[in-house]
Motif scaffolding. Structure first.
Motif, PDB file in Angstrom:
ATOM      1  N   LEU A 261       0.815  -1.132   0.001  1.00 56.61           N
ATOM      2  CA  LEU A 261       0.016  -0.160  -0.076  1.00 56.61           C
ATOM      3  C   LEU A 261       0.678   1.340  -0.133  1.00 56.61           C
ATOM      4  O   LEU A 261       0.525   2.121  -0.775  1.00 56.61           O
TER       5      LEU A 261
ATOM      6  N   THR B  77       2.874   1.601  -3.537  1.00 61.42           N
ATOM      7  CA  THR B  77       2.120   1.828  -4.748  1.00 61.42           C
ATOM      8  C   THR B  77       1.677   3.508  -4.450  1.00 61.42           C
ATOM      9  O   THR B  77       1.596   4.096  -5.678  1.00 61.42           O
ATOM     10  N   ASP B  78       1.089   4.017  -3.308  1.00 62.24           N
ATOM     11  CA  ASP B  78       1.060   5.384  -3.229  1.00 62.24           C
ATOM     12  C   ASP B  78       2.284   6.142  -3.391  1.00 62.24           C
ATOM     13  O   ASP B  78       2.128   7.241  -3.909  1.00 62.24           O
TER      14      ASP B  78
ATOM     15  N   ALA C 168       2.710   6.451  -7.196  1.00 62.65           N
ATOM     16  CA  ALA C 168       1.624   7.409  -7.864  1.00 62.65           C
ATOM     17  C   ALA C 168       1.997   8.780  -7.687  1.00 62.65           C
ATOM     18  O   ALA C 168       1.681   9.709  -8.551  1.00 62.65           O
TER      19      ALA C 168
ATOM     20  N   ASP D 203       4.084   9.988   1.422  1.00 64.27           N
ATOM     21  CA  ASP D 203       4.102   8.512   1.315  1.00 64.27           C
ATOM     22  C   ASP D 203       5.355   8.025   1.760  1.00 64.27           C
ATOM     23  O   ASP D 203       5.407   6.814   1.959  1.00 64.27           O
TER      24      ASP D 203
ATOM     25  N   HIS E 279       4.960   7.289   5.473  1.00 66.64           N
ATOM     26  CA  HIS E 279       4.378   5.874   5.484  1.00 66.64           C
ATOM     27  C   HIS E 279       5.220   4.643   5.573  1.00 66.64           C
ATOM     28  O   HIS E 279       5.166   4.049   6.497  1.00 66.64           O
TER      29      HIS E 279
END
Length: 286
Positions: A227, A230-231, A234, A241, A244
């Motif tokens: 997760l 992929t963020d 993007a 991100d 995270h």
């Protein structure tokens, strides 16, 4: 004859006393020495020996789905925090938009607010959910923090959550400040809106994974890592991100500490007569 000879004669002519029991063929066993208790055979109700009772299959533990969600008695920190997040989410949903914008701006952990009131904005930014109560991080908050608090308690869960939230925030905002000072980013980056619980949730995911069996640990880490990556690919909000991924790594870095503390918590308390007890250390035995 002296009294010693009389005693020897009486002792030699006395037959050994016996006690009825299964010790020999006649159903008698020799008398035990005085002061030594006779060992008891394990028996159950009704006089049946314990070895004679067949043991059935061990019952598997009952599955209790309600333990997946926070409760006031079982997980007070997660339960109270969840109620607070519900209240702030209702404010963002139904309050005046101008008031909501002012509250979020005042709670933002951007570079300017961190320089002016770091402690205030670090706490205030964790009172809001970016994306609302139906976002993935809001749902993850309920299940992840509940599972973590049931394993390590409310104080340690709060320390993991807010520790990861604060460290990841500082680790992502300080490079922004340096980049603006070096001329690589515009000054508007100093006022970027930054709030939410995602850093704390990702840290708790990383910490919880270390307390789970391997067949749950690695899928959980893989899903959270996928997760975050992929963020990041993007490239919508790269600063958040990266935070995270850093939060997940911070949670994984806490495994040794949490495992050590959990092992000490599960260790039985020493008995009062145990020489390893702190109060009895240094006592000389004879």
């Amino acid at each position: 004859m002296s009294w010693l000879g009389t005693a020897e004669k009486g002792r030699a002519g006395r037959a050994p006393s016996v006690i009825p029991g299964p010790g020999n063929g006649t159903g008698a066993v020799p008398d035990l020495l005085p002061g030594i208790p006779r060992p008891r055979e394990p028996r159950q109700a009704g006089g049946v020996a314990a070895e004679a009772v067949p043991r059935g299959p061990r019952m598997s533990p009952r599955v209790r789905p309600w333990r997946l969600l926070p409760t006031p008695a079982g997980t007070p920190f997660t339960f109270g925090y969840a109620l607070l997040l519900v209240a702030t989410s209702l404010v963002t949903e139904y309050a005046d938009p101008a008031l909501v914008s002012e509250l979020l701006q005042g709670s933002s952990t951007d570079v300017v607010h961190l320089a002016q009131a770091p402690l205030l904005v670090l706490v205030a930014s964790a009172l809001w959910i970016a994306g609302g109560m139906t976002s993935a991080y809001a749902i993850g908050f309920l299940f992840v923090l509940t599972a973590l608090e049931r394993r390590i308690g409310g104080l340690w869960t709060a320390a993991v959550f807010f520790g990861g939230h604060a460290l990841a925030t500082l680790a992502t905002e300080l490079p922004v400040a340096f980049s603006v000072a070096a001329g690589r980013l515009p000054e508007s980056s100093l006022h970027r809106l930054d709030y939410g619980i995602s850093f704390g949730v990702m840290t708790c995911i990383g910490a919880l994974a270390g307390l789970l069996p391997a067949w749950l640990r690695w899928p959980l880490l893989a899903g959270a890592g996928y997760l975050a990556v992929t963020d990041l690919l993007a490239y919508v909000d790269p600063v958040t991100d990266w935070g995270h991924l850093l939060s997940l790594a911070l949670g994984a870095a806490s495994w040794p500490l949490l495992r050590h503390w959990r092992a000490r918590r599960a260790r039985p308390a020493p008995l009062l007569g145990d020489l390893g007890h702190p109060a009895l250390r240094g006592v000389r035995t004879y």
